[in-house]
Design a protein around this motif. Structure first.
Motif, PDB file in Angstrom:
ATOM      1  N   TYR A 190     -25.128 -28.318  -1.583  1.00 53.23           N
ATOM      2  CA  TYR A 190     -25.096 -27.654  -0.288  1.00 53.23           C
ATOM      3  C   TYR A 190     -24.013 -28.251   0.615  1.00 53.23           C
ATOM      4  O   TYR A 190     -24.009 -28.018   1.820  1.00 53.23           O
ATOM      5  N   SER A 191     -23.110 -29.012   0.031  1.00 57.19           N
ATOM      6  CA  SER A 191     -22.131 -29.745   0.842  1.00 57.19           C
ATOM      7  C   SER A 191     -21.163 -28.829   1.578  1.00 57.19           C
ATOM      8  O   SER A 191     -20.641 -29.206   2.639  1.00 57.19           O
ATOM      9  N   MET A 192     -20.921 -27.642   1.043  1.00 56.87           N
ATOM     10  CA  MET A 192     -19.985 -26.718   1.677  1.00 56.87           C
ATOM     11  C   MET A 192     -20.684 -25.536   2.351  1.00 56.87           C
ATOM     12  O   MET A 192     -20.035 -24.756   3.043  1.00 56.87           O
ATOM     13  N   TYR A 243     -18.360 -23.022  10.611  1.00 58.89           N
ATOM     14  CA  TYR A 243     -17.754 -24.334  10.403  1.00 58.89           C
ATOM     15  C   TYR A 243     -18.275 -25.045   9.150  1.00 58.89           C
ATOM     16  O   TYR A 243     -17.880 -26.181   8.884  1.00 58.89           O
ATOM     17  N   ALA A 244     -19.144 -24.406   8.397  1.00 56.61           N
ATOM     18  CA  ALA A 244     -19.646 -25.019   7.161  1.00 56.61           C
ATOM     19  C   ALA A 244     -18.479 -25.300   6.224  1.00 56.61           C
ATOM     20  O   ALA A 244     -17.661 -24.419   5.952  1.00 56.61           O
ATOM     21  N   GLY A 245     -18.379 -26.535   5.769  1.00 52.71           N
ATOM     22  CA  GLY A 245     -17.294 -26.924   4.878  1.00 52.71           C
ATOM     23  C   GLY A 245     -16.067 -27.476   5.584  1.00 52.71           C
ATOM     24  O   GLY A 245     -15.160 -27.999   4.940  1.00 52.71           O
ATOM     25  N   VAL A 246     -16.045 -27.370   6.911  1.00 54.36           N
ATOM     26  CA  VAL A 246     -14.906 -27.895   7.673  1.00 54.36           C
ATOM     27  C   VAL A 246     -15.084 -29.401   7.847  1.00 54.36           C
ATOM     28  O   VAL A 246     -16.101 -29.859   8.379  1.00 54.36           O
ATOM     29  N   ASN A 247     -14.135 -30.177   7.396  1.00 51.97           N
ATOM     30  CA  ASN A 247     -14.193 -31.633   7.554  1.00 51.97           C
ATOM     31  C   ASN A 247     -12.775 -32.197   7.673  1.00 51.97           C
ATOM     32  O   ASN A 247     -11.794 -31.461   7.585  1.00 51.97           O
ATOM     33  N   TRP A 248     -12.693 -33.499   7.864  1.00 53.66           N
ATOM     34  CA  TRP A 248     -11.383 -34.115   8.120  1.00 53.66           C
ATOM     35  C   TRP A 248     -10.462 -34.101   6.907  1.00 53.66           C
ATOM     36  O   TRP A 248      -9.242 -34.244   7.043  1.00 53.66           O
ATOM     37  N   ALA A 261      -8.868 -29.187  -2.634  1.00 53.30           N
ATOM     38  CA  ALA A 261      -9.008 -28.144  -1.613  1.00 53.30           C
ATOM     39  C   ALA A 261     -10.396 -27.498  -1.655  1.00 53.30           C
ATOM     40  O   ALA A 261     -10.840 -26.919  -0.663  1.00 53.30           O
ATOM     41  N   ARG A 262     -11.099 -27.615  -2.781  1.00 54.27           N
ATOM     42  CA  ARG A 262     -12.452 -27.057  -2.884  1.00 54.27           C
ATOM     43  C   ARG A 262     -13.463 -27.838  -2.058  1.00 54.27           C
ATOM     44  O   ARG A 262     -14.581 -27.372  -1.843  1.00 54.27           O
ATOM     45  N   GLN A 263     -13.093 -29.037  -1.610  1.00 52.16           N
ATOM     46  CA  GLN A 263     -14.017 -29.897  -0.877  1.00 52.16           C
ATOM     47  C   GLN A 263     -13.843 -29.815   0.630  1.00 52.16           C
ATOM     48  O   GLN A 263     -14.394 -30.624   1.360  1.00 52.16           O
ATOM     49  N   THR A 264     -13.106 -28.839   1.082  1.00 51.33           N
ATOM     50  CA  THR A 264     -12.925 -28.662   2.521  1.00 51.33           C
ATOM     51  C   THR A 264     -12.616 -27.198   2.802  1.00 51.33           C
ATOM     52  O   THR A 264     -12.393 -26.401   1.886  1.00 51.33           O
ATOM     53  N   LYS A 265     -12.626 -26.864   4.078  1.00 46.30           N
ATOM     54  CA  LYS A 265     -12.332 -25.497   4.511  1.00 46.30           C
ATOM     55  C   LYS A 265     -11.363 -25.585   5.680  1.00 46.30           C
ATOM     56  O   LYS A 265     -11.557 -26.376   6.596  1.00 46.30           O
TER      57      LYS A 265
END
Length: 270
Positions: A190-192, A243-248, A261-265
């Motif tokens: 559920y991380s993204m 904003y789900a999946g948005v991170n630094w 790139a699959r680990q962020t949005k």
């Protein structure tokens, strides 16, 4: 347990997107106080230290730490790695946890789960996290490291992103450190898709709703309790769904070999 465990919660008032977010009200206390309240529910009863900067804007966080009854360390505004390390030195820690101050819904059971793994494999790892890859909802970030690992990282890290985000040097150098990862036993990821962290006003509204729905029913509500709530009331999840999946990570994909790139949005409007 003879080893001294320290959770370092890095906090500052100068958040770019939501200034002062850690001091926003949450059922009569600050968001930071509610997060510390949850961390104090860990079965390991670790020492908890708020690590803030020497910037005068952060004086309020030192006062809040005193009000909450936890230790406070003040150091560099921008070199968070050094701040983390010096806070651990101040306490005389053996085992240091990094848990960001933007995780007010963190489940203490997940903290315990990662620590359980670390201690069951004592002596085998320098660093354990639940982030590489992440599987729990964003906002349940737990990173555990030995003091040796933190000291080496502080001595060797030089890139701006390593100093700002504390632990990237560790993940990027698996030849120097013994690294492990803990995944959610459900087999789900559920991380993204689920966002329990705070960086935007919508995140704050989401967190408030979760607390209002669950806190008075079950003070130490779990990650699963939140997910069940979102299934019952999907309108709550929609509050900050964009904003789900948005991170630094999105700002450093060209600098991080261990992040894809699959680990962020990426939000193109920002």
């Amino acid at each position: 347990m003879s080893q001294k465990i320290l959770i370092v919660v890095q906090a500052r008032m100068s958040s770019g997107r939501l200034p002062g977010k850690v001091m926003l009200p949450l059922l009569g206390k600050s968001l930071l106080a509610r997060m510390i309240e949850r961390l104090q529910m860990s079965k390991y009863q670790p020492e908890i230290m708020i690590a803030t900067s020497v910037n005068p804007d952060d004086d309020i966080l030192e006062k809040e730490a005193k009000h909450i009854g936890v230790a406070c360390f003040r150091g560099s505004l921008n070199n968070l790695l050094e701040r983390h390390y010096l806070a651990a030195i101040r306490y005389g820690a053996d085992i240091v946890l990094k848990i960001p101050s933007d995780c007010p819904l963190i489940d203490p059971r997940i903290v315990d789960h990662v620590l359980d793994f670390f201690f069951k494999n004592e002596g085998k790892y320098d660093y354990i996290s639940n982030l590489h890859p992440a599987t729990w909802p964003d906002g349940n970030d737990v990173e555990v490291m030995t003091m040796y690992c933190l000291e080496q990282t502080c001595r060797l890290a030089t890139r701006a992103l390593e100093l700002e985000h504390t632990t990237p040097y560790i993940w990027e150098n698996p030849d120097q450190f013994r690294i492990g990862n803990v995944v959610w036993a459900t087999g789900k990821d559920y991380s993204m898709s689920h966002r329990f962290t705070i960086d935007y006003q919508e995140d704050y509204e989401f967190i408030k709703r979760v607390y209002e729905q669950l806190y008075f029913k079950k003070g130490c509500f779990s990650c699963e309790d939140i997910i069940d709530l979102l299934i019952q009331k999907p309108d709550i999840q929609q509050i900050n769904a964009e904003y789900a999946g948005v991170n630094w990570y999105r700002h450093h994909l060209d600098e991080l070999s261990t992040i894809s790139a699959r680990q962020t949005k990426i939000i193109h409007a920002q």
